[in-house]
Scaffold this motif. Structure first.
Motif, PDB file in Angstrom:
ATOM      1  N   TYR A 128      35.413  55.906  40.646  1.00 49.07           N
ATOM      2  CA  TYR A 128      36.414  54.892  40.299  1.00 49.07           C
ATOM      3  C   TYR A 128      37.408  54.724  41.445  1.00 49.07           C
ATOM      4  CZ  TYR A 128      34.983  55.578  35.407  1.00 49.07           C
ATOM      5  OH  TYR A 128      34.269  55.655  34.241  1.00 49.07           O
ATOM      6  N   PRO A 129      37.940  53.509  41.638  1.00 53.49           N
ATOM      7  CA  PRO A 129      39.086  53.365  42.547  1.00 53.49           C
ATOM      8  C   PRO A 129      40.242  54.236  42.047  1.00 53.49           C
ATOM      9  CG  PRO A 129      38.180  51.214  41.941  1.00 53.49           C
ATOM     10  CD  PRO A 129      37.520  52.223  41.056  1.00 53.49           C
ATOM     11  N   GLU A 130      41.066  54.709  42.961  1.00 52.76           N
ATOM     12  CA  GLU A 130      42.115  55.661  42.591  1.00 52.76           C
ATOM     13  C   GLU A 130      43.012  55.190  41.451  1.00 52.76           C
ATOM     14  OE1 GLU A 130      45.915  57.483  44.904  1.00 52.76           O
ATOM     15  OE2 GLU A 130      43.973  57.749  45.885  1.00 52.76           O
ATOM     16  N   PRO A 131      43.512  53.953  41.438  1.00 45.53           N
ATOM     17  CA  PRO A 131      44.362  53.537  40.313  1.00 45.53           C
ATOM     18  C   PRO A 131      43.622  53.560  38.969  1.00 45.53           C
ATOM     19  CG  PRO A 131      44.635  52.046  42.174  1.00 45.53           C
ATOM     20  CD  PRO A 131      43.440  52.898  42.476  1.00 45.53           C
ATOM     21  N   VAL A 132      42.329  53.214  38.978  1.00 43.48           N
ATOM     22  CA  VAL A 132      41.544  53.250  37.737  1.00 43.48           C
ATOM     23  C   VAL A 132      41.331  54.692  37.301  1.00 43.48           C
ATOM     24  CG1 VAL A 132      39.371  52.587  36.642  1.00 43.48           C
ATOM     25  CG2 VAL A 132      40.398  51.107  38.390  1.00 43.48           C
ATOM     26  N   ARG A 133      41.025  55.549  38.256  1.00 44.80           N
ATOM     27  CA  ARG A 133      40.867  56.980  37.956  1.00 44.80           C
ATOM     28  C   ARG A 133      42.121  57.535  37.300  1.00 44.80           C
ATOM     29  NH1 ARG A 133      41.722  60.576  42.966  1.00 44.80           N
ATOM     30  NH2 ARG A 133      43.857  60.058  42.303  1.00 44.80           N
ATOM     31  N   ASP A 134      43.275  57.220  37.874  1.00 50.00           N
ATOM     32  CA  ASP A 134      44.521  57.764  37.335  1.00 50.00           C
ATOM     33  C   ASP A 134      44.817  57.209  35.939  1.00 50.00           C
ATOM     34  OD1 ASP A 134      44.655  59.067  39.727  1.00 50.00           O
ATOM     35  OD2 ASP A 134      46.334  57.905  40.537  1.00 50.00           O
ATOM     36  N   ALA A 141      48.607  44.930  36.919  1.00 47.28           N
ATOM     37  CA  ALA A 141      47.632  44.433  37.887  1.00 47.28           C
ATOM     38  C   ALA A 141      46.208  44.841  37.540  1.00 47.28           C
ATOM     39  CB  ALA A 141      47.990  44.947  39.278  1.00 47.28           C
ATOM     40  N   LEU A 142      46.058  45.904  36.783  1.00 46.89           N
ATOM     41  CA  LEU A 142      44.721  46.380  36.432  1.00 46.89           C
ATOM     42  C   LEU A 142      44.133  45.622  35.251  1.00 46.89           C
ATOM     43  CD1 LEU A 142      45.145  50.253  36.786  1.00 46.89           C
ATOM     44  CD2 LEU A 142      43.855  48.736  38.298  1.00 46.89           C
ATOM     45  N   VAL A 143      44.933  45.410  34.199  1.00 46.31           N
ATOM     46  CA  VAL A 143      44.360  44.863  32.957  1.00 46.31           C
ATOM     47  C   VAL A 143      45.167  43.739  32.324  1.00 46.31           C
ATOM     48  CG1 VAL A 143      43.129  46.973  32.323  1.00 46.31           C
ATOM     49  CG2 VAL A 143      45.494  46.686  31.607  1.00 46.31           C
ATOM     50  N   ASN A 144      46.295  43.360  32.906  1.00 46.58           N
ATOM     51  CA  ASN A 144      47.163  42.422  32.199  1.00 46.58           C
ATOM     52  C   ASN A 144      47.659  41.313  33.117  1.00 46.58           C
ATOM     53  OD1 ASN A 144      48.411  41.628  29.778  1.00 46.58           O
ATOM     54  ND2 ASN A 144      50.330  42.662  30.314  1.00 46.58           N
ATOM     55  N   VAL A 145      46.787  40.849  34.005  1.00 43.39           N
ATOM     56  CA  VAL A 145      47.172  39.851  35.006  1.00 43.39           C
ATOM     57  C   VAL A 145      47.671  38.568  34.355  1.00 43.39           C
ATOM     58  CG1 VAL A 145      46.335  38.429  36.905  1.00 43.39           C
ATOM     59  CG2 VAL A 145      45.586  40.808  36.710  1.00 43.39           C
ATOM     60  N   GLY A 146      46.954  38.110  33.329  1.00 44.23           N
ATOM     61  CA  GLY A 146      47.337  36.878  32.650  1.00 44.23           C
ATOM     62  C   GLY A 146      48.055  37.091  31.333  1.00 44.23           C
ATOM     63  N   GLY A 147      48.503  38.300  31.086  1.00 49.02           N
ATOM     64  CA  GLY A 147      49.240  38.586  29.854  1.00 49.02           C
ATOM     65  C   GLY A 147      48.380  38.735  28.620  1.00 49.02           C
ATOM     66  N   GLN A 148      47.073  38.905  28.812  1.00 51.16           N
ATOM     67  CA  GLN A 148      46.169  38.995  27.660  1.00 51.16           C
ATOM     68  C   GLN A 148      45.742  40.430  27.342  1.00 51.16           C
ATOM     69  OE1 GLN A 148      45.531  36.149  25.870  1.00 51.16           O
ATOM     70  NE2 GLN A 148      47.053  35.388  27.336  1.00 51.16           N
ATOM     71  N   GLY A 149      46.306  41.416  28.032  1.00 52.72           N
ATOM     72  CA  GLY A 149      45.911  42.802  27.829  1.00 52.72           C
ATOM     73  C   GLY A 149      46.289  43.326  26.455  1.00 52.72           C
ATOM     74  N   ARG A 150      45.469  44.198  25.935  1.00 49.38           N
ATOM     75  CA  ARG A 150      45.695  44.802  24.617  1.00 49.38           C
ATOM     76  C   ARG A 150      45.386  46.295  24.659  1.00 49.38           C
ATOM     77  NH1 ARG A 150      47.759  40.689  24.245  1.00 49.38           N
ATOM     78  NH2 ARG A 150      47.569  39.015  22.696  1.00 49.38           N
ATOM     79  N   GLY A 167      41.581  43.833  28.920  1.00 48.17           N
ATOM     80  CA  GLY A 167      42.381  42.684  29.324  1.00 48.17           C
ATOM     81  C   GLY A 167      41.664  41.787  30.294  1.00 48.17           C
ATOM     82  N   ASP A 168      42.442  41.076  31.116  1.00 44.14           N
ATOM     83  CA  ASP A 168      41.900  40.033  31.975  1.00 44.14           C
ATOM     84  C   ASP A 168      42.071  40.346  33.447  1.00 44.14           C
ATOM     85  OD1 ASP A 168      44.616  39.859  32.108  1.00 44.14           O
ATOM     86  OD2 ASP A 168      44.778  37.826  31.325  1.00 44.14           O
ATOM     87  N   GLY A 169      42.239  41.622  33.776  1.00 46.68           N
ATOM     88  CA  GLY A 169      42.334  42.031  35.170  1.00 46.68           C
ATOM     89  C   GLY A 169      41.014  42.568  35.683  1.00 46.68           C
ATOM     90  N   PRO A 170      41.004  43.228  36.824  1.00 46.48           N
ATOM     91  CA  PRO A 170      39.766  43.788  37.367  1.00 46.48           C
ATOM     92  C   PRO A 170      39.183  44.890  36.495  1.00 46.48           C
ATOM     93  CG  PRO A 170      41.666  44.475  38.672  1.00 46.48           C
ATOM     94  CD  PRO A 170      42.135  43.411  37.750  1.00 46.48           C
ATOM     95  N   VAL A 199      34.865  48.245  35.639  1.00 41.75           N
ATOM     96  CA  VAL A 199      35.608  47.571  36.709  1.00 41.75           C
ATOM     97  C   VAL A 199      34.773  46.400  37.208  1.00 41.75           C
ATOM     98  CG1 VAL A 199      36.740  47.838  38.943  1.00 41.75           C
ATOM     99  CG2 VAL A 199      36.650  49.770  37.355  1.00 41.75           C
ATOM    100  N   THR A 200      35.336  45.183  37.142  1.00 35.12           N
ATOM    101  CA  THR A 200      34.587  43.986  37.516  1.00 35.12           C
ATOM    102  C   THR A 200      35.185  43.244  38.696  1.00 35.12           C
ATOM    103  OG1 THR A 200      35.821  42.639  35.924  1.00 35.12           O
ATOM    104  CG2 THR A 200      33.793  43.670  35.138  1.00 35.12           C
ATOM    105  N   GLY A 201      36.308  43.721  39.225  1.00 39.74           N
ATOM    106  CA  GLY A 201      36.948  43.037  40.345  1.00 39.74           C
ATOM    107  C   GLY A 201      37.563  44.031  41.305  1.00 39.74           C
ATOM    108  N   GLU A 202      38.137  43.507  42.362  1.00 34.60           N
ATOM    109  CA  GLU A 202      38.740  44.356  43.387  1.00 34.60           C
ATOM    110  C   GLU A 202      40.053  44.934  42.876  1.00 34.60           C
ATOM    111  OE1 GLU A 202      40.278  44.068  48.037  1.00 34.60           O
ATOM    112  OE2 GLU A 202      39.099  42.449  47.130  1.00 34.60           O
ATOM    113  N   VAL A 203      40.239  46.225  43.094  1.00 36.16           N
ATOM    114  CA  VAL A 203      41.444  46.925  42.653  1.00 36.16           C
ATOM    115  C   VAL A 203      42.307  47.244  43.862  1.00 36.16           C
ATOM    116  CG1 VAL A 203      42.345  49.002  41.543  1.00 36.16           C
ATOM    117  CG2 VAL A 203      40.281  47.900  40.642  1.00 36.16           C
ATOM    118  N   ALA A 204      43.533  46.746  43.869  1.00 32.73           N
ATOM    119  CA  ALA A 204      44.437  46.985  44.988  1.00 32.73           C
ATOM    120  C   ALA A 204      44.957  48.416  44.952  1.00 32.73           C
ATOM    121  CB  ALA A 204      45.607  46.007  44.933  1.00 32.73           C
ATOM    122  N   GLN A 205      45.181  48.979  46.126  1.00 32.11           N
ATOM    123  CA  GLN A 205      45.741  50.325  46.217  1.00 32.11           C
ATOM    124  C   GLN A 205      47.112  50.355  45.545  1.00 32.11           C
ATOM    125  OE1 GLN A 205      44.153  52.910  47.439  1.00 32.11           O
ATOM    126  NE2 GLN A 205      45.807  54.390  47.184  1.00 32.11           N
ATOM    127  N   GLY A 206      47.324  51.337  44.688  1.00 32.75           N
ATOM    128  CA  GLY A 206      48.599  51.480  44.011  1.00 32.75           C
ATOM    129  C   GLY A 206      48.814  50.521  42.852  1.00 32.75           C
TER     130      GLY A 206
END
Length: 321
Positions: free
Chosen positions: A38-44, A107-116, A72-75, A95-102
């Motif tokens: 997993y990318p580090e932010p996803v791992r954490d 940014a991971l799951v709630n980009v458009g406010g649809q995260g649950r 949600g609607d993020g990566p 994980v379906t998209g690019e995950v930015a460091q940190g």
């Protein structure tokens, strides 16, 4: 060794738990490495979910699985941590998209406010037609502001759904996933999910003081300090009654419930025609477990056995002496 510590504050309506996942967490990550990790932010995030799931399962009296889901609607489309009553746990993320460091929770799951965030209790003794209990909250606060930490989401959930003041501190890295839970004791009932405890919300000065102390815990301290030193550092002026830690076979540990039999049942649910088409195209039907990485392969003979009822199968040959 992974461990769970429970304690109460003598004379105060406050309880606490501390979990440290070491072997259980590193085993989970090692199994995932076969699929690229997993990318580090996803791992954490997944580590925090695993630690939180153990704390929540240990905090209720329930014979069944507790499933914590973030979607949600993020990566990160979906992250799941499942904890059994005996504290066996597993977790995975899609994980379906690019995950930015940190990247944080937004940014991971709630980009458009649809995260649950959903918490599901799935009883082991479920009756036919019985649906699991599920509570769902958005990844935002009372003012619709996006929440950046899983701990904030779960505190909000406990206040909304269970009417319990709760303080959570969570952290994870590549070696440890840990969490501290401080909670006001419920006025009535056992404090299980679904109980109503409106009386006293936000009114206990004792809880506020203890929660304030817990809030001074740093990420580094949570991940590195042994339980005894950590609790003394935070609550040296309080009187704690600690219970024997749960560890080893009785504590948190990685365990996957997948099996060839479960996969066979899943193939039957898809139907013979679809599976035969897959065999014709690829030669085998292969199913991988998202939680532990186990691979199950079924060839044409295996598929024939899957779709043959036990009474239609030939008897097993008897031993020859």
């Amino acid at each position: 060794m992974s461990e769970l510590h429970k304690f109460i504050f003598e004379g105060l309506p406050v309880r606490g738990m501390l979990v440290r996942l070491t072997g259980a967490w590193t085993e989970l990550l090692q199994r995932r490495e076969k699929a690229g990790g997993y990318p580090e932010p996803v791992r954490d995030l997944l580590g925090e979910m695993a630690a939180a799931g153990v704390l929540m399962q240990a905090n209720i009296k329930f014979d069944g699985a507790l499933v914590l889901q973030i979607q949600g609607d993020g990566p990160v489309r979906l992250a799941v941590a499942e904890v059994q009553p005996d504290l066996a746990l597993r977790a995975t993320a899609t994980v379906t998209g690019e995950v930015a460091q940190g990247a944080g929770l937004e940014a991971l799951v709630n980009v458009g406010g649809q995260g649950r965030c959903a918490i599901t209790l799935d009883p082991n003794d479920k009756q036919p037609g019985q649906q699991p209990y599920q509570g769902v909250v958005g990844l935002h606060g009372d003012l619709r502001e996006p929440l950046q930490q899983l701990s904030e989401v779960l505190e909000h959930y406990m206040l909304q759904s269970e009417q319990l003041d709760t303080k959570l501190v969570l952290a994870a890295d590549g070696q440890v996933a840990a969490g501290l839970l401080i909670q006001r004791l419920p006025v009535e009932g056992s404090g299980n999910l679904g109980a109503k405890n409106e009386d006293g919300i936000g009114l206990s000065e004792d809880y506020r003081r203890v929660a304030l102390l817990a809030g001074t815990l740093t990420r580094e301290e949570l991940l590195t300090l042994p339980a005894d030193k950590l609790l003394h550092r935070l609550f040296w002026e309080e009187t704690l009654r600690r219970f024997p830690p749960l560890e080893g076979a009785h504590g948190p540990r990685f365990e996957c419930r997948c099996s060839r039999q479960r996969v066979a049942h899943m193939l039957r649910s898809l139907g013979r025609e679809e599976i035969d088409g897959l065999i014709e195209e690829r030669g085998t039907a292969e199913v991988g477990c998202e939680f532990c990485g186990a691979q199950y392969r079924f060839d044409a003979v295996d598929v024939g056995e899957v779709f043959t009822s036990p009474r239609d199968q030939p008897p097993a040959p008897s031993a020859v002496h």
